[in-house]
Write a protein that holds these residues in place. Structure first.
Motif, PDB file in Angstrom:
ATOM      1  N   GLU A 186      -4.807  -4.495  -2.618  1.00 32.81           N
ATOM      2  CA  GLU A 186      -4.244  -3.148  -2.526  1.00 32.81           C
ATOM      3  C   GLU A 186      -3.949  -2.593  -3.914  1.00 32.81           C
ATOM      4  N   GLU A 190      -8.403   1.562  -8.960  1.00 32.87           N
ATOM      5  CA  GLU A 190      -9.749   2.140  -8.981  1.00 32.87           C
ATOM      6  C   GLU A 190      -9.721   3.629  -8.628  1.00 32.87           C
ATOM      7  N   ARG A 191      -8.828   3.980  -7.720  1.00 30.52           N
ATOM      8  CA  ARG A 191      -8.771   5.368  -7.247  1.00 30.52           C
ATOM      9  C   ARG A 191      -7.868   6.253  -8.104  1.00 30.52           C
ATOM     10  N   HIS A 192      -7.015   5.629  -8.940  1.00 30.33           N
ATOM     11  CA  HIS A 192      -6.043   6.402  -9.713  1.00 30.33           C
ATOM     12  C   HIS A 192      -6.075   5.958 -11.184  1.00 30.33           C
ATOM     13  N   PRO A 193      -6.972   6.531 -11.977  1.00 31.30           N
ATOM     14  CA  PRO A 193      -7.086   6.141 -13.381  1.00 31.30           C
ATOM     15  C   PRO A 193      -5.855   6.446 -14.220  1.00 31.30           C
ATOM     16  N   SER A 230      -7.391  -1.897  -5.713  1.00 29.73           N
ATOM     17  CA  SER A 230      -8.101  -0.737  -5.175  1.00 29.73           C
ATOM     18  C   SER A 230      -7.378   0.566  -5.522  1.00 29.73           C
ATOM     19  N   PHE A 231      -6.051   0.516  -5.599  1.00 34.08           N
ATOM     20  CA  PHE A 231      -5.292   1.702  -5.997  1.00 34.08           C
ATOM     21  C   PHE A 231      -5.614   2.071  -7.446  1.00 34.08           C
ATOM     22  N   ARG A 286       0.837  -1.211   0.000  1.00 37.53           N
ATOM     23  CA  ARG A 286       0.000   0.000   0.000  1.00 37.53           C
ATOM     24  C   ARG A 286       0.867   1.255   0.000  1.00 37.53           C
ATOM     25  N   HIS A 312       1.460   4.206  -3.004  1.00 38.44           N
ATOM     26  CA  HIS A 312       1.229   5.628  -2.703  1.00 38.44           C
ATOM     27  C   HIS A 312       2.462   6.473  -3.022  1.00 38.44           C
ATOM     28  N   HIS A 323       3.356   6.625  -6.853  1.00 40.48           N
ATOM     29  CA  HIS A 323       2.476   7.540  -7.582  1.00 40.48           C
ATOM     30  C   HIS A 323       2.820   8.989  -7.273  1.00 40.48           C
TER      31      HIS A 323
END
Length: 342
Positions: free
Chosen positions: A160, A166-169, A163-164, A105, A109, A112
């Motif tokens: 993880e 999904e949140r960061h196209p 889901s990352f 995770r 983060h 990115h």
């Protein structure tokens, strides 16, 4: 005007591990510049002597401490994982969760935030489960309640990644699922090399029940690079290799090692007995177990569930596997050259 194009920069976690060090070497051969995350600089300097590798000292338990090293990176190859269960016995869930789940995770983060947009995650066949004898593909996901601690940590680390996404196209990630990795460069050594050493020294009391999907770490390294180049966003790709029973593997190892191997098959009850005694001895002596309870349970639960379908990896990535005998021969030669085998 300088028309020279700089090499893409790859960041490799777990760079001194069996998969990681083979990946570092292959990336260099493929024209990448490599920045390697290592916990032991001394070990890494020995392992990568003479190679143009930039070493970064750090640990997946503290990603923020090396986060600056992610700046300028084109692609992260995440191979680091904690899997101590296979060595010392006992339960290690807090460390498994911290390294494999929370570490992944944090790495996503910080990568990115540093501008990285490509990520290849070394998952595991542990996240899959099919019926006995069935051909297992990437869609047959294991339910969390069916998983032991290590398997569960890999299931959660995959989540993880997804889901990352999904949140960061604007972010791209793929997952490679290795089988039981063998091959040269196993400095750990992992359970794979330990088994080769135990066979060479006549430590196995019989032929263990169960089957495995054996793959060369160099082929998994190639799968990681191919997934970076050709993989589809959020997709899983099997790099599991060849299904083998232990009754097939041991004679092949014996022939390549030039030693006699047991022919008598161990019943499952004896396997658990050996594991139980080994766990007690490990607690008393602090030495690694020959066979941990976790491994014995996996052999029982996963027997004949190691037939994996390579179709997706072959058609979308172009992945191919070398013969198992070549892998074992190279593994034995490397162990001998580094003093692990007489």
């Amino acid at each position: 005007m300088d028309d020279k194009i700089s090499a893409p920069l790859a960041f490799v976690t777990g760079a001194t591990g069996l998969l990681g060090n083979n990946l570092v070497r292959l990336l260099l051969e493929q024209g990448f510049a490599v920045r390697a995350l290592v916990r032991s600089p001394g070990k890494a300097l020995d392992q990568f002597a003479g190679l143009p590798v930039e070493l970064v000292t750090g640990d997946m338990l503290a990603v923020e401490a090396f986060a600056r090293a992610l700046t300028g990176v084109d692609v992260v190859f995440h191979t680091a994982a904690y899997f101590r269960d296979s060595y010392t016995g006992g339960r290690h869930w807090p460390k498994l969760y911290a390294a494999n789940v929370l570490g992944t995770r944090a790495l996503l983060h910080h990568a990115h935030a540093a501008g990285v947009r490509r990520f290849v995650h070394a998952s595991s066949i542990a996240v899959l489960r099919g019926m006995r004898g069935a051909l297992v593909d990437e869609t047959m996901l294991r339910k969390e309640h069916e998983a032991d601690d290590y398997y569960r940590s890999k299931i959660l680390s995959d989540r993880e990644v997804l889901s990352f996404l999904e949140r960061h196209p604007d972010f791209d990630a793929t997952m490679v699922l290795p089988g039981w990795m063998h091959g040269p460069g196993d400095m750990g050594p992992t359970s794979a090399a330990r088994m080769v050493i135990d066979v060479a020294r006549g430590r196995l009391p019989g032929v263990p029940p169960g089957s495995a999907s054996l793959v060369d770490a160099r082929d998994v390294a190639m799968a990681m690079i191919l997934a970076h180049r050709h993989g589809r966003r959020g997709e899983r790709y099997l790099a599991a290799g060849r299904h083998m029973t232990m009754g097939e593997l041991l004679p092949m190892l014996g022939r390549l090692l030039g030693v006699a191997v047991p022919k008598r098959r161990m019943p499952m009850a004896l396997l658990y007995l050996v594991a139980g005694i080994g766990e007690i001895r490990a607690r008393l002596t602090g030495q690694p177990v020959l066979l941990s309870w976790a491994v014995a349970r996996a052999m029982s639960r996963e027997n004949e569930r190691s037939h994996f379908d390579p179709t997706r990896s072959q058609t979308q990535l172009g992945l191919r596997f070398r013969p198992v005998e070549e892998t074992l021969r190279d593994e034995i030669a490397w162990l001998r050259a580094h003093g692990s085998l007489a």
